[in-house]
Design a protein around this motif. Sequence first.
Motif, PDB file in Angstrom:
ATOM      1  N   VAL A  99       0.844  -1.201   0.000  1.00 47.08           N
ATOM      2  CA  VAL A  99       0.000   0.000   0.000  1.00 47.08           C
ATOM      3  C   VAL A  99       0.877   1.248   0.000  1.00 47.08           C
ATOM      4  CG1 VAL A  99      -1.593   1.375   1.414  1.00 47.08           C
ATOM      5  CG2 VAL A  99      -2.025  -1.054   1.060  1.00 47.08           C
ATOM      6  N   ASP A 100       1.881   1.251   0.866  1.00 42.82           N
ATOM      7  CA  ASP A 100       2.804   2.387   0.953  1.00 42.82           C
ATOM      8  C   ASP A 100       3.521   2.611  -0.380  1.00 42.82           C
ATOM      9  OD1 ASP A 100       4.571   4.055   3.206  1.00 42.82           O
ATOM     10  OD2 ASP A 100       5.771   3.359   1.506  1.00 42.82           O
ATOM     11  N   ALA A 101       4.034   1.535  -0.948  1.00 44.52           N
ATOM     12  CA  ALA A 101       4.791   1.650  -2.200  1.00 44.52           C
ATOM     13  C   ALA A 101       3.915   2.152  -3.339  1.00 44.52           C
ATOM     14  CB  ALA A 101       5.401   0.290  -2.560  1.00 44.52           C
ATOM     15  N   HIS A 102       2.696   1.637  -3.440  1.00 39.73           N
ATOM     16  CA  HIS A 102       1.792   2.047  -4.514  1.00 39.73           C
ATOM     17  C   HIS A 102       1.487   3.532  -4.417  1.00 39.73           C
ATOM     18  CE1 HIS A 102      -1.712   1.474  -7.317  1.00 39.73           C
ATOM     19  NE2 HIS A 102      -2.058   2.608  -6.718  1.00 39.73           N
ATOM     20  N   LEU A 103       1.070   3.994  -3.243  1.00 39.85           N
ATOM     21  CA  LEU A 103       0.647   5.382  -3.104  1.00 39.85           C
ATOM     22  C   LEU A 103       1.806   6.357  -3.293  1.00 39.85           C
ATOM     23  CD1 LEU A 103      -1.877   5.049  -0.147  1.00 39.85           C
ATOM     24  CD2 LEU A 103      -2.415   5.643  -2.521  1.00 39.85           C
ATOM     25  N   ARG A 104       2.959   6.041  -2.747  1.00 38.13           N
ATOM     26  CA  ARG A 104       4.095   6.962  -2.896  1.00 38.13           C
ATOM     27  C   ARG A 104       4.577   7.021  -4.340  1.00 38.13           C
ATOM     28  NH1 ARG A 104       5.531   8.716   2.083  1.00 38.13           N
ATOM     29  NH2 ARG A 104       4.937   7.359   3.822  1.00 38.13           N
ATOM     30  N   PHE A 105       4.566   5.879  -5.022  1.00 37.48           N
ATOM     31  CA  PHE A 105       4.981   5.876  -6.427  1.00 37.48           C
ATOM     32  C   PHE A 105       3.994   6.664  -7.269  1.00 37.48           C
ATOM     33  CE2 PHE A 105       5.718   3.976 -10.648  1.00 37.48           C
ATOM     34  CZ  PHE A 105       7.098   4.086 -10.709  1.00 37.48           C
ATOM     35  N   LEU A 137      -1.608  -8.066 -14.672  1.00 36.00           N
ATOM     36  CA  LEU A 137      -0.489  -8.676 -13.946  1.00 36.00           C
ATOM     37  C   LEU A 137      -0.353  -8.071 -12.554  1.00 36.00           C
ATOM     38  CD1 LEU A 137       2.240  -8.859 -16.760  1.00 36.00           C
ATOM     39  CD2 LEU A 137       0.942 -10.769 -15.787  1.00 36.00           C
ATOM     40  N   TYR A 138      -0.544  -6.768 -12.471  1.00 33.99           N
ATOM     41  CA  TYR A 138      -0.437  -6.084 -11.186  1.00 33.99           C
ATOM     42  C   TYR A 138      -1.579  -6.493 -10.255  1.00 33.99           C
ATOM     43  CZ  TYR A 138       0.179  -2.245  -7.863  1.00 33.99           C
ATOM     44  OH  TYR A 138       0.383  -1.506  -6.726  1.00 33.99           O
ATOM     45  N   SER A 139      -2.769  -6.600 -10.807  1.00 38.99           N
ATOM     46  CA  SER A 139      -3.916  -7.034 -10.012  1.00 38.99           C
ATOM     47  C   SER A 139      -3.687  -8.448  -9.476  1.00 38.99           C
ATOM     48  CB  SER A 139      -5.191  -6.986 -10.860  1.00 38.99           C
ATOM     49  OG  SER A 139      -6.323  -7.304 -10.101  1.00 38.99           O
ATOM     50  N   ARG A 140      -3.038  -9.283 -10.278  1.00 39.88           N
ATOM     51  CA  ARG A 140      -2.736 -10.655  -9.850  1.00 39.88           C
ATOM     52  C   ARG A 140      -1.762 -10.661  -8.673  1.00 39.88           C
ATOM     53  NH1 ARG A 140      -0.815 -13.715 -14.770  1.00 39.88           N
ATOM     54  NH2 ARG A 140      -2.853 -12.949 -15.465  1.00 39.88           N
ATOM     55  N   LEU A 141      -0.816  -9.722  -8.683  1.00 36.80           N
ATOM     56  CA  LEU A 141       0.115  -9.607  -7.556  1.00 36.80           C
ATOM     57  C   LEU A 141      -0.662  -9.382  -6.255  1.00 36.80           C
ATOM     58  CD1 LEU A 141       3.322  -7.389  -7.472  1.00 36.80           C
ATOM     59  CD2 LEU A 141       1.595  -7.159  -5.688  1.00 36.80           C
ATOM     60  N   ASP A 158     -14.230 -15.077   5.895  1.00 37.81           N
ATOM     61  CA  ASP A 158     -15.477 -14.749   5.208  1.00 37.81           C
ATOM     62  C   ASP A 158     -15.339 -13.565   4.255  1.00 37.81           C
ATOM     63  OD1 ASP A 158     -15.101 -12.854   7.190  1.00 37.81           O
ATOM     64  OD2 ASP A 158     -17.248 -12.610   7.590  1.00 37.81           O
ATOM     65  N   LEU A 159     -14.153 -12.991   4.172  1.00 37.92           N
ATOM     66  CA  LEU A 159     -13.948 -11.824   3.316  1.00 37.92           C
ATOM     67  C   LEU A 159     -13.896 -12.228   1.847  1.00 37.92           C
ATOM     68  CD1 LEU A 159     -13.220  -8.719   3.333  1.00 37.92           C
ATOM     69  CD2 LEU A 159     -10.841  -9.459   3.118  1.00 37.92           C
ATOM     70  N   ASP A 160     -14.655 -11.551   1.009  1.00 42.57           N
ATOM     71  CA  ASP A 160     -14.549 -11.747  -0.439  1.00 42.57           C
ATOM     72  C   ASP A 160     -13.323 -10.975  -0.905  1.00 42.57           C
ATOM     73  OD1 ASP A 160     -14.739 -11.607  -3.250  1.00 42.57           O
ATOM     74  OD2 ASP A 160     -16.928 -11.791  -3.185  1.00 42.57           O
ATOM     75  N   ILE A 161     -12.209 -11.694  -1.024  1.00 48.14           N
ATOM     76  CA  ILE A 161     -10.945 -11.006  -1.296  1.00 48.14           C
ATOM     77  C   ILE A 161     -10.895 -10.403  -2.694  1.00 48.14           C
ATOM     78  CG2 ILE A 161      -9.584 -12.283   0.393  1.00 48.14           C
ATOM     79  CD1 ILE A 161      -8.620 -14.116  -1.760  1.00 48.14           C
ATOM     80  N   ASN A 162     -11.636 -10.938  -3.634  1.00 46.52           N
ATOM     81  CA  ASN A 162     -11.645 -10.344  -4.972  1.00 46.52           C
ATOM     82  C   ASN A 162     -12.320  -8.983  -4.958  1.00 46.52           C
ATOM     83  OD1 ASN A 162     -10.281 -12.385  -6.434  1.00 46.52           O
ATOM     84  ND2 ASN A 162     -12.130 -13.637  -6.428  1.00 46.52           N
ATOM     85  N   VAL A 163     -13.456  -8.894  -4.279  1.00 41.76           N
ATOM     86  CA  VAL A 163     -14.151  -7.609  -4.182  1.00 41.76           C
ATOM     87  C   VAL A 163     -13.321  -6.615  -3.382  1.00 41.76           C
ATOM     88  CG1 VAL A 163     -16.185  -6.436  -3.240  1.00 41.76           C
ATOM     89  CG2 VAL A 163     -16.456  -8.594  -4.459  1.00 41.76           C
ATOM     90  N   PHE A 164     -12.767  -7.056  -2.244  1.00 47.20           N
ATOM     91  CA  PHE A 164     -11.976  -6.152  -1.412  1.00 47.20           C
ATOM     92  C   PHE A 164     -10.752  -5.644  -2.171  1.00 47.20           C
ATOM     93  CE2 PHE A 164      -9.151  -4.687   1.857  1.00 47.20           C
ATOM     94  CZ  PHE A 164      -9.991  -4.143   2.832  1.00 47.20           C
ATOM     95  N   ARG A 165     -10.094  -6.541  -2.896  1.00 51.13           N
ATOM     96  CA  ARG A 165      -8.910  -6.146  -3.665  1.00 51.13           C
ATOM     97  C   ARG A 165      -9.251  -5.092  -4.711  1.00 51.13           C
ATOM     98  NH1 ARG A 165      -7.673  -8.404  -8.577  1.00 51.13           N
ATOM     99  NH2 ARG A 165      -9.121 -10.101  -8.118  1.00 51.13           N
ATOM    100  N   LEU A 166     -10.347  -5.286  -5.440  1.00 53.59           N
ATOM    101  CA  LEU A 166     -10.737  -4.324  -6.462  1.00 53.59           C
ATOM    102  C   LEU A 166     -11.140  -2.984  -5.845  1.00 53.59           C
ATOM    103  CD1 LEU A 166     -12.749  -6.698  -8.826  1.00 53.59           C
ATOM    104  CD2 LEU A 166     -10.477  -5.715  -9.233  1.00 53.59           C
ATOM    105  N   LEU A 168      -9.946  -1.798  -3.040  1.00 53.10           N
ATOM    106  CA  LEU A 168      -8.714  -1.176  -2.563  1.00 53.10           C
ATOM    107  C   LEU A 168      -7.944  -0.527  -3.706  1.00 53.10           C
ATOM    108  CD1 LEU A 168      -6.527  -0.643  -0.409  1.00 53.10           C
ATOM    109  CD2 LEU A 168      -5.618  -2.934  -0.924  1.00 53.10           C
ATOM    110  N   LEU A 169      -7.742  -1.271  -4.791  1.00 49.74           N
ATOM    111  CA  LEU A 169      -6.997  -0.709  -5.920  1.00 49.74           C
ATOM    112  C   LEU A 169      -7.731   0.496  -6.518  1.00 49.74           C
ATOM    113  CD1 LEU A 169      -5.746  -3.971  -7.685  1.00 49.74           C
ATOM    114  CD2 LEU A 169      -4.372  -2.299  -6.424  1.00 49.74           C
TER     115      LEU A 169
END
Length: 204
Positions: A99-105, A137-141, A158-166, A168-169
């Motif tokens: 998260v830190d790396a993405h936002l700062r970049f 590719l980045y989403s897969r990471l 119980d978290l839907d990680i696909n929905v949460f990931r999308l 978040l990104l």
Amino acid sequence: MSDTATTPPTSKSAQTRQRILDAAAEVLSRKGYAGTRLGDVAAVAGVQAPAIYYYFGSRDELVEEVMWVGAHRVRLHVEEVLAAVPEGATYMDRMMVAVDAHLRFELQLSDYATASIRNAGHVPEQLRVRPAAEEALYSRLWRDLFVAAQQAGEIRADLDINVFRLLLLGAMNWVVEWWNPRTRSLDELVATAQAMVRHGAGQP
């Protein structure tokens, strides 16, 4: 912001091409697809506008290259930062680092990343094909990070990680449209995003 190639081009021609590409990233990040003119790019690059056609066949070809480079460099940057995380770090720790790396970049280091993110929904569909492959590719990471964290019991089963990931990104990418460093620091922004992941996805 400055974001030239890691290895500087050696020939004069390659250096000029890189300068044009850097200028296009700067202009595209500020003015968007509709407002980007080759004359503006040429002025920033310090070349005559017709010279751009020696390196890029059209304005759209130049824009596509900027978009692809932006998506590519975000992925490589986050991968490199994660690779440097010490062994033994938890998957949640790794997500905090990502998260830190993405936002700062996105916000500090790369006109390319800003241009790619800001214009993803505004360029013609044919210009999205190559950048979209990098974005996948980045989403897969991120998917792999979330899967590993869930399997390790570090985030809720119980978290839907696909929905949460999308979500978040999408939230992190949208920051380029509203973040104002005069009202909140980048450190505060990063800490809030990290808390959103830790408390939104982590075990209670």
